[in-house]
Design a protein around this motif. Structure first.
Motif: not given
Lengths: 114, 114
Positions: A88, A90, A107, A110
């Protein structure tokens, strides 16, 4: 209130391909940070920009590069993707006013490398 | 070397009771501390912060306590609600100057039982 926007939310790539992740910070925020979170891990700092200049660099591979544009959005470019890049990603933004700056996170994107 | 430590991986409490989440740090340069709440597949959401010039900060049901001499902070949630169930990350930065990247702990999974 407007939040940090990241695109795409999901990305699937093959090994050795290239990926570009985009981040749009909260309006009037001047600083952008990128973090990588592997499965079951805590987020790890990659790189940050303040007023479109790189301000700090963490454990970012040489295969990755990033920049912040005149409209303050940022892009993380990842080349020669490896299986271990699956994570992930961010983006966070903040406004450096006063003594401290609180980072607000998007959010995440991914990335899956096959 | 983990500079921010959350030694308990999980915590389970009854609805209405107090949740106490602990965090320890080793880097004496850290002077700004934050708690983030995170749901799966979402970005960390900022909850509350404290700077090193304070020993307590309160926001509604959330209170953060800082003990600088022990390099320890804790997040108290009173009363706990089922919607509080999530992963909680403690993060720290050396906020003064240009280097304010966050260093995260491994996170604590909080479960609030109805």
């Amino acid at each position: 209130a407007a939040g940090v926007i990241q695109s795409p939310r999901h990305l699937i790539k093959e090994k050795r391909e290239t990926a570009t992740l985009k981040c749009y910070p909260i309006p009037r925020h001047d600083t952008v940070y990128w973090y990588q979170q592997g499965p079951g891990q805590d987020p790890q700092f990659l790189i940050s920009f303040y007023e479109k200049m790189q301000s700090d660099k963490g454990s970012i591979p040489d295969r990755f590069s990033a920049q912040q544009f005149s409209d303050y959005h940022s892009e993380l470019n990842m080349s020669s993707l490896e299986l271990g890049d699956s994570a992930l990603y961010f983006c966070a933004s903040s406004s450096r006013q006063g003594y401290t700056d609180t980072q607000y996170f998007g959010p995440g994107t991914r990335l899956t490398v096959l | 070397d983990q500079q921010v430590k959350q030694n308990s991986p999980s915590l389970s409490v009854q609805e209405g009771r107090i949740s106490i989440l602990n965090c320890d740090y080793t880097n004496s340069m850290f002077d700004y501390f934050l708690w983030y709440k995170k749901y799966p597949a979402e970005g960390p959401t900022f909850l509350i912060s404290i700077s090193s010039i304070k020993d307590k900060n309160e926001d509604g049901r959330f209170t953060v306590f800082l003990n600088k001499s022990a390099k320890h902070l804790s997040l108290h949630i009173v009363p706990s609600q089922p919607g509080d169930s999530a992963v909680y990350f403690c993060a720290a930065s050396a906020a003064t100057g240009a280097n304010s990247k966050l260093t995260f702990g491994k996170g604590i999974t909080l479960s609030v039982r109805p």
